[in-house]
Every structure is written in structure tokens, then in C-alpha cells.
Design an enzyme around this catalytic site. Structure first.
Site, mmCIF file in Angstrom:
data_model
loop_
_atom_site.group_PDB
_atom_site.id
_atom_site.type_symbol
_atom_site.label_atom_id
_atom_site.label_comp_id
_atom_site.label_asym_id
_atom_site.label_seq_id
_atom_site.Cartn_x
_atom_site.Cartn_y
_atom_site.Cartn_z
ATOM 1 N N ARG A 242 59.602 88.866 5.346
ATOM 2 C CA ARG A 242 59.755 90.156 4.690
ATOM 3 C C ARG A 242 61.071 90.151 3.938
ATOM 4 O O ARG A 242 62.036 89.507 4.381
ATOM 5 C CB ARG A 242 59.835 91.300 5.713
ATOM 6 C CG ARG A 242 58.522 91.856 6.179
ATOM 7 C CD ARG A 242 57.830 92.681 5.084
ATOM 8 N NE ARG A 242 56.592 93.253 5.560
ATOM 9 C CZ ARG A 242 55.406 92.636 5.556
ATOM 10 N NH1 ARG A 242 55.307 91.410 5.094
ATOM 11 N NH2 ARG A 242 54.315 93.248 5.992
ATOM 12 N N GLU A 271 61.440 94.837 -3.010
ATOM 13 C CA GLU A 271 60.340 94.452 -3.891
ATOM 14 C C GLU A 271 59.476 95.669 -4.243
ATOM 15 O O GLU A 271 59.395 96.603 -3.440
ATOM 16 C CB GLU A 271 59.486 93.347 -3.220
ATOM 17 C CG GLU A 271 58.765 93.795 -1.971
ATOM 18 C CD GLU A 271 58.022 92.637 -1.282
ATOM 19 O OE1 GLU A 271 58.626 91.586 -1.030
ATOM 20 O OE2 GLU A 271 56.834 92.821 -0.990
ATOM 21 N N HIS A 289 54.754 88.172 -3.361
ATOM 22 C CA HIS A 289 54.172 88.589 -2.064
ATOM 23 C C HIS A 289 52.670 88.294 -2.011
ATOM 24 O O HIS A 289 51.846 89.207 -1.849
ATOM 25 C CB HIS A 289 54.450 90.083 -1.816
ATOM 26 C CG HIS A 289 54.415 90.449 -0.360
ATOM 27 N ND1 HIS A 289 55.228 91.398 0.208
ATOM 28 C CD2 HIS A 289 53.639 89.978 0.653
ATOM 29 C CE1 HIS A 289 54.961 91.511 1.502
ATOM 30 N NE2 HIS A 289 53.996 90.657 1.793
HETATM 31 C C1 GLV Z 1 51.773 90.715 4.455
HETATM 32 O O1 GLV Z 1 52.906 90.566 4.153
HETATM 33 C C2 GLV Z 1 51.354 91.165 5.756
HETATM 34 O O2 GLV Z 1 52.190 91.583 6.555
HETATM 35 O O3 GLV Z 1 50.140 91.136 6.010
#
Ligand code: GLV
Length: 329
Positions: A242, A271, A289
Site C-alpha cells: 500500500r 494515489e 495499482h
Molecule cells: C488491492 O490492493 C487489494 O487490497 O485487493
């Protein structure tokens, strides 16, 4: 006999089959493609709704809960749920669910792809080629770091970390080290041929360090200037965890000054904004992401969130609850 179906919001555009799955049970309000609700708009949309299907981008916190007293469940289609204030949700009697398991292998594939792209300088060399700068072949042209047989450090050893470790140990004969809040059981360590070490040892020993730990106040800036200083100057860092786990400004400085060799980042602090300094350094691979982004996996994630809404609101049994204290719809 007429029955009024409970109303839910799908807070981000999803695949049509997810809406089809939910429609027999609920009055659904959908969100058009490309739309991301502001917190105030989300509160507005949630009036009269008992459930919401969220991505990791919609924050469910005390303010929203106070303004949406009818809400009973927020079903995240992500495995990470740092967008949920679970304490506030539990206090308000609102269930949170997430989407584990269905994305583990796909995300591990991507973690490995990002590691390979970073270590072997794939995007940097492609930009060079596309810019018409390839005039001759030389021995050290985009020479990168070895992946097979090198030492992989994994910080955060949940399901995804273990799936990366299996790929590394069995496919690439890497020496796998890990650090985690808790040590794995011996059979799990053996399955991924991973050795538990302290965080300091991990930072010092890793040729490649992959971050797969959840974000929380405790993991904020787990990798900052001090940790980067402990890493080898030849090391690569990969963040598929993250934004906020890494201090992006400190990382950009370390990359610019070649205090580490390269980084691969799929997640960013703040982000979709990206720290401007990261956009100007060449030795970083940047992706928006997308670690879980195959159509099959994204469908499975959204379907699990839909099934959590149905499971809880229709049958009283969510599939993957986070705060199971809240178990009566
Ligand atoms: C994506 O980042 C998730 O947490 O599924």
C-alpha cells in the site's frame, strides 16, 4: 404480495455480471464508469441504502457512518481494508468484509513481474528504445541485477508473501528470507523454503526486497530514509503493499542518489497522485495499482464482495467478515 427489496450502492463501476448477481436481491444503484464519488457525494448516495460495495478507494469512517445510519454492511472488493475504520464500523454496528484468497496467486505473479522488470530494467530500456536512442549494442547496455539464485527479502508474510516465496524458492532457486509480525508455522516455512529473520537483517541481506504487508498507523513509513540506508546499494525494492508503507519522498531521493539500485512501485502515498520526484528518476518502474488486475481475478474479487452482501443481508451469513462481532443484519 409486494416485497420491498433492500437498497444498496455499488460505489464504483463493476462488470455487468456482478450487477446481474445482485439484482434479484436488491434495489441497486450503480456508479457510471470513470466516476469516483467524493466523501460528501458518497454520503449522499448512501442515504436509504443498507449496503455498499466498495473498492479500496471509498473511506468508511465515523463521519460517514454518522451520516448514514441505515448502513449495515460495506463489502470491499479488495483484500486490503485500510479504507475501513473497523473500530468505528463495529461501534456503529456495521459489518465490513474484504476479498481475500481470490487474488493471491495473481497478485504474487504481478509481484514477481514487477521484481523482474525492476531488476532487469525492462521499462527503462524500453523507453530508451522507443526514444530512438539505441545506436549500438554494448556489453553493459542496461545490465541489471541477477534474480535467480539471489537473496529475496519479503516483508509481510501473509498469503501473498508466501505465494511470492514459493515462486522464488522453487522457480528461481532464490534464498528466501522474510520478516513478519508473527513467524510462520514450521510446515509453512518449509513449503515456501523461507527463513525468518529480523527486520534489520532482512534489510541488510536482501538483493531484492518485496513489501506485502498491510497498511496501518503502525506500518506507516515502514521503509523510510533510515531503512533505505540499511539496504545494499545494488538492491531493488518492490512495493505491492500500500502507499504509505514507503516514504515515497525518501525513496525518490535514495533512487536519485543511487543509494539503492532501483524500485518497482504499484502503490503510492496519496494515489492516484504520484510523488513528482518519482516521475523524474529513471530507475523506477511505476504501475497504477494493478497487481490483482487480470479480468478473471478482478471478476472474482467483485463477485466475492457481491456474495458477501447477499450472504449477510439475505442469509445472515457473510463469507469473509472482518468484524464478526456485527453479525445480525
Ligand atoms: C488491492 O490492493 C487489494 O487490497 O485487493
Amino acid at each position: 404480495m409486494s416485497t420491498v427489496r433492500p437498497a444498496i450502492l455499488i460505489a464504483r463501476a463493476v462488470f455487468p455480471e456482478i450487477e446481474d448477481r445482485l439484482r434479484p436481491f436488491f434495489e441497486i444503484e450503480t456508479t457510471p464508469p470513470g466516476v469516483v464519488w467524493t466523501p460528501a457525494q458518497l454520503v449522499d448516495r448512501l442515504q436509504g441504502k443498507v449496503g455498499v460495495l466498495t473498492t479500496g478507494g471509498e473511506r468508511i469512517d465515523a463521519g460517514l457512518l454518522a451520516a448514514c445510519p441505515g448502513l449495515k454492511i460495506a463489502a470491499n472488493l479488495a483484500v486490503g481494508y485500510n479504507n475501513f475504520d473497523l473500530v468505528a464500523m463495529t461501534a456503529a454496528g456495521v459489518l465490513g468484509t474484504n476479498a481475500p484468497d481470490v487474488l493471491t496467486e495473481t497478485t504474487a505473479d504481478f509481484g514477481f513481474a514487477l521484481l523482474m522488470a525492476t531488476a532487469r530494467r525492462i521499462t527503462e530500456s524500453e523507453h530508451f528504445l522507443r526514444a530512438g536512442r539505441w545506436k549500438e549494442w554494448s556489453l553493459d547496455l542496461f545490465a541489471g541485477a541477477e534474480v535467480h539464485g539471489s537473496t529475496l527479502g519479503i516483508l509481510g508474510m501473509g498469503r501473498i508473501g508466501q505465494a511470492i516465496a514459493r515462486r522464488a524458492a522453487h522457480g528461481f532457486r532464490m534464498n528466501v528470507l522474510y520478516h513478519n509480525r508473527s513467524r510462520l508455522a514450521p510446515d509453512r516455512e518449509a513449503a515456501c523454503k523461507a527463513r525468518y529473520v529480523s527486520k534489520d537483517e532482512l534489510l541488510r541481506a536482501a538483493d531484492h526486497l518485496v513489501l506485502v504487508l498491510p497498511y496501518s498507523a503502525q506500518s506507516h513509513h515502514t521503509i523510510g530514509a533510515a531503512e533505505l540506508a540499511q539496504m545494499k546499494p545494488t538492491a531493488t525494492l518492490v512495493n505491492i503493499a500500500r502507499g504509505g508503507v514507503v516514504d515515497d519522498a525518501a525513496l525518490a531521493a535514495a533512487l536519485r542518489e543511487r543509494r539503492i539500485a532501483a524500485a518497482g512501485l504499484d502503490v503510492f502515498e496519496g494515489e492516484p497522485a504520484v510523488h513528482p520526484d518519482l516521475l523524474t528518476v529513471p530507475n523506477v518502474v511505476l504501475t497504477p495499482h494493478i497487481a490483482s488486475a487480470t479480468l478473471a481475478t478482478r471478476r472474482a474479487m467483485a463477485m466475492l464482495a457481491a456474495d458477501n452482501l447477499i450472504g449477510f443481508l439475505v442469509h445472515g451469513k457473510p463469507l469473509t467478515p472482518l468484524n464478526s462481532e456485527v453479525l445480525t443484519p
